[in-house]
Design a protein around this motif. Structure first.
Motif, mmCIF file in Angstrom:
data_model
loop_
_atom_site.group_PDB
_atom_site.id
_atom_site.type_symbol
_atom_site.label_atom_id
_atom_site.label_comp_id
_atom_site.label_asym_id
_atom_site.label_seq_id
_atom_site.Cartn_x
_atom_site.Cartn_y
_atom_site.Cartn_z
ATOM 1 N N VAL A 185 109.430 60.171 43.987
ATOM 2 C CA VAL A 185 109.938 61.849 43.668
ATOM 3 C C VAL A 185 110.552 62.268 43.046
ATOM 4 O O VAL A 185 110.666 63.080 42.303
ATOM 5 N N ALA A 186 111.578 60.997 42.114
ATOM 6 C CA ALA A 186 112.354 61.231 40.993
ATOM 7 C C ALA A 186 112.662 60.524 40.012
ATOM 8 O O ALA A 186 112.284 59.040 40.597
ATOM 9 N N ILE A 187 112.700 60.779 38.560
ATOM 10 C CA ILE A 187 112.869 59.137 37.249
ATOM 11 C C ILE A 187 114.051 60.141 37.117
ATOM 12 O O ILE A 187 114.272 60.726 36.419
ATOM 13 N N THR A 188 115.117 59.072 37.073
ATOM 14 C CA THR A 188 116.328 59.135 36.281
ATOM 15 C C THR A 188 116.075 59.020 35.001
ATOM 16 O O THR A 188 116.098 57.436 34.370
ATOM 17 N N LEU A 189 116.779 59.620 33.736
ATOM 18 C CA LEU A 189 117.218 59.298 32.768
ATOM 19 C C LEU A 189 119.065 59.697 32.395
ATOM 20 O O LEU A 189 119.078 60.619 32.350
ATOM 21 N N LEU A 190 118.859 58.303 31.407
ATOM 22 C CA LEU A 190 120.123 58.869 30.712
ATOM 23 C C LEU A 190 119.886 59.179 29.479
ATOM 24 O O LEU A 190 119.239 59.466 28.287
ATOM 25 N N ALA A 191 121.055 60.324 29.302
ATOM 26 C CA ALA A 191 121.012 61.368 28.267
ATOM 27 C C ALA A 191 122.801 61.189 28.082
ATOM 28 O O ALA A 191 123.504 61.660 29.587
ATOM 29 N N PRO A 192 122.895 61.818 26.979
ATOM 30 C CA PRO A 192 124.786 61.372 26.853
ATOM 31 C C PRO A 192 125.130 62.876 26.832
ATOM 32 O O PRO A 192 126.053 63.391 26.953
ATOM 33 N N ASP A 193 124.368 64.505 26.072
ATOM 34 C CA ASP A 193 125.151 64.876 26.332
ATOM 35 C C ASP A 193 124.496 66.091 26.968
ATOM 36 O O ASP A 193 123.677 67.024 26.134
ATOM 37 N N LEU A 194 125.296 66.365 28.312
ATOM 38 C CA LEU A 194 123.968 66.865 29.150
ATOM 39 C C LEU A 194 124.287 68.320 28.995
ATOM 40 O O LEU A 194 123.259 69.569 28.930
ATOM 41 N N ALA A 195 125.370 69.049 28.137
ATOM 42 C CA ALA A 195 125.682 70.505 28.205
ATOM 43 C C ALA A 195 125.080 70.845 26.973
ATOM 44 O O ALA A 195 124.084 71.927 26.637
ATOM 45 N N ARG A 196 124.751 69.848 26.147
ATOM 46 C CA ARG A 196 123.717 70.125 24.769
ATOM 47 C C ARG A 196 122.150 70.619 25.452
ATOM 48 O O ARG A 196 121.360 71.376 24.894
ATOM 49 N N ILE A 197 121.509 69.443 26.951
ATOM 50 C CA ILE A 197 120.949 69.634 26.791
ATOM 51 C C ILE A 197 119.706 70.534 28.012
ATOM 52 O O ILE A 197 119.065 72.037 27.777
ATOM 53 N N GLU A 198 121.616 72.088 29.096
ATOM 54 C CA GLU A 198 121.440 72.750 29.050
ATOM 55 C C GLU A 198 121.341 73.462 28.402
ATOM 56 O O GLU A 198 120.526 74.694 28.683
ATOM 57 N N ALA A 199 121.932 73.888 27.394
ATOM 58 C CA ALA A 199 121.930 75.009 26.344
ATOM 59 C C ALA A 199 120.428 75.219 25.608
ATOM 60 O O ALA A 199 119.718 76.110 25.326
ATOM 61 N N MET A 200 119.656 73.952 25.427
ATOM 62 C CA MET A 200 117.859 73.480 25.083
ATOM 63 C C MET A 200 117.508 74.729 25.832
ATOM 64 O O MET A 200 116.200 74.845 25.975
ATOM 65 N N GLY A 249 116.385 54.539 36.788
ATOM 66 C CA GLY A 249 115.608 54.440 37.950
ATOM 67 C C GLY A 249 115.194 55.515 38.867
ATOM 68 O O GLY A 249 114.293 56.324 37.762
ATOM 69 N N ILE A 250 114.112 55.356 39.632
ATOM 70 C CA ILE A 250 113.046 55.406 40.075
ATOM 71 C C ILE A 250 112.677 55.560 41.241
ATOM 72 O O ILE A 250 113.162 54.944 42.099
ATOM 73 N N THR A 251 112.923 56.425 42.013
ATOM 74 C CA THR A 251 113.152 57.087 43.481
ATOM 75 C C THR A 251 112.582 57.260 44.248
ATOM 76 O O THR A 251 111.274 58.135 44.214
ATOM 77 N N TYR A 252 111.591 56.578 45.556
ATOM 78 C CA TYR A 252 110.815 57.148 46.770
ATOM 79 C C TYR A 252 111.829 57.242 47.301
ATOM 80 O O TYR A 252 112.282 56.733 47.812
ATOM 81 N N VAL A 253 110.067 57.910 48.379
ATOM 82 C CA VAL A 253 111.140 58.230 49.598
ATOM 83 C C VAL A 253 110.445 58.057 50.694
ATOM 84 O O VAL A 253 108.624 57.428 50.249
ATOM 85 N N THR A 254 110.396 56.949 52.097
ATOM 86 C CA THR A 254 109.782 56.627 53.130
ATOM 87 C C THR A 254 109.993 57.263 53.943
ATOM 88 O O THR A 254 110.913 57.661 54.603
ATOM 89 N N CYS A 307 116.073 46.508 34.292
ATOM 90 C CA CYS A 307 115.773 47.330 33.559
ATOM 91 C C CYS A 307 115.617 48.820 34.326
ATOM 92 O O CYS A 307 114.084 49.225 33.867
ATOM 93 N N GLY A 308 116.875 49.200 35.080
ATOM 94 C CA GLY A 308 116.690 50.041 35.704
ATOM 95 C C GLY A 308 116.523 50.141 37.311
ATOM 96 O O GLY A 308 116.287 48.950 37.695
ATOM 97 N N GLN A 309 117.061 50.559 37.404
ATOM 98 C CA GLN A 309 117.042 50.819 39.489
ATOM 99 C C GLN A 309 115.051 50.646 39.746
ATOM 100 O O GLN A 309 115.229 52.721 39.518
ATOM 101 N N LEU A 310 115.237 50.382 41.042
ATOM 102 C CA LEU A 310 114.541 51.407 41.637
ATOM 103 C C LEU A 310 114.818 51.078 42.993
ATOM 104 O O LEU A 310 115.256 50.863 43.793
ATOM 105 N N LEU A 311 114.829 52.459 43.834
ATOM 106 C CA LEU A 311 115.388 53.376 44.824
ATOM 107 C C LEU A 311 114.653 53.847 46.135
ATOM 108 O O LEU A 311 113.964 54.665 45.970
ATOM 109 N N ALA A 312 115.169 53.781 47.279
ATOM 110 C CA ALA A 312 114.321 53.944 48.309
ATOM 111 C C ALA A 312 114.678 54.819 49.380
ATOM 112 O O ALA A 312 116.370 53.960 49.441
ATOM 113 N N MET A 313 114.559 55.741 49.670
ATOM 114 C CA MET A 313 115.396 56.625 50.337
ATOM 115 C C MET A 313 114.685 57.127 51.682
ATOM 116 O O MET A 313 113.318 57.552 51.788
ATOM 117 N N SER A 314 115.220 57.754 52.518
ATOM 118 C CA SER A 314 114.730 58.731 53.818
ATOM 119 C C SER A 314 114.794 59.556 52.719
ATOM 120 O O SER A 314 115.121 60.525 52.187
#
Length: 301
Positions: free
Chosen positions: A252-267, A181-186, A221-228
């Motif tokens: 404002v944001a790029i959303t990324l798919l990762a299977p193990d958030l606990a491992r990422i947080e430790a890193m 996902g990629i998020t835009y602010v309008t 191949c992913g979502q484009l999002l717009a929000m206030s």
């Protein structure tokens, strides 16, 4: 090499556009990415890619403004465009959409009512993982609209995809496998409708949903999002929104798919990465990532 499964006009790559390319590249390594080797565009920009199976993040900066004007189409030069963006701020300047036939797809989008500035064909010297020099061959179809703020696109056709989708460059210690996902602010309802209309021309009305204060497009191949701004501030409250000059529509944001958030947080704790939490997963402070929030989730939304 397995060819990318990305579909026509799916998210191919956002351009995270930064002043200090080496510093930001070191930050992405601390985030757990394995960037591709640094290479250079003929129009004076420097680039490195965070490659996934179907799409990627391009971290790009200006290396040599003296080369602005190279490979220009009419009044448009890619290097000068990015230099003008950096004169205002860092962040996502453009989002490239996937193409396997730039000329046919450019014609298709022009017939759908999108303004086009033409096609750029270019070659980029690069090195394969074994150090062998080679040359990427690329066609870009330009669809820039200043009235959209910083939400314009170009289509990207890699004529030699085996030099981009290199398996060795897709193995990241953080386990990220895709941009989802990629998020835009309008800034207001008019800008939201304008962006949604563009997405309807790109993907068809049935693939774009409008709701109170936002919109979402399924690109295949992913979502484009717009929000206030209010919705975006709430979603990314843990780290804050990227700095922005003025009230233009912007990513404002790029959303990324990762299977193990606990491992990422430790890193990240070990590497001193500034991050927080939201209801979807982990979020990285925008200043660290090039004036964009990186949002890590363990399942697509």
């Amino acid at each position: 090499m397995i060819p990318p499964r990305n579909t026509r006009f799916g998210i191919d790559h956002p351009l995270v556009t930064v002043h200090d390319h080496p510093r930001r590249l070191a930050h992405y390594a601390r985030l757990g990415f394995s960037p591709s080797p640094v290479s250079y565009h003929p129009w004076g920009t420097v680039t490195s890619l965070m490659m996934f199976a179907d799409n990627f993040i391009e971290l790009i900066g200006v290396d040599d403004p003296a080369k602005f004007g190279t490979n220009a189409v009419g009044d448009f030069c890619f290097g000068r465009y990015l230099g003008s963006f950096l004169a205002r701020e860092e962040g996502v300047s453009l989002v490239a959409l996937h193409s396997k036939d730039a000329r046919a797809d450019q014609s298709r989008l022009a017939q759908a009512g999108l303004e086009t500035q033409g096609i750029i064909d270019f070659r980029r010297a690069m090195r394969k993982p074994d150090g062998t020099p080679d040359e990427a061959v690329v066609s870009l179809g330009l669809f820039l609209d200043d009235t959209l703020g910083d939400a314009s696109n170009f289509i990207c056709h890699q004529h030699r995809p085996e030099l981009i989708w290199v398996p060795e460059w897709q193995r990241h210690p953080n386990g990220v496998s895709a941009i989802v996902g990629i998020t835009y602010v309008t800034p207001d309802a008019t800008a939201l409708r304008q962006l949604a209309t563009r997405w309807q021309r790109l993907y068809g009305a049935r693939h774009v949903d409008l709701y109170d204060g936002g919109a979402v497009a399924d690109t295949g191949c992913g979502q484009l999002l717009a929000m206030s701004p209010q919705r975006a501030e709430a979603r990314y409250a843990a780290v804050g929104l990227p700095m922005a000059q003025g009230t233009r529509t912007h990513a404002v944001a790029i959303t990324l798919l990762a299977p193990d958030l606990a491992r990422i947080e430790a890193m990240w704790r070990e590497h001193g990465v500034p991050y927080g939490y939201n209801e979807h997963g982990l979020v990285v402070e925008p200043e660290f990532a090039g004036n964009v929030v990186l949002e890590f989730v363990n399942h697509p939304h």
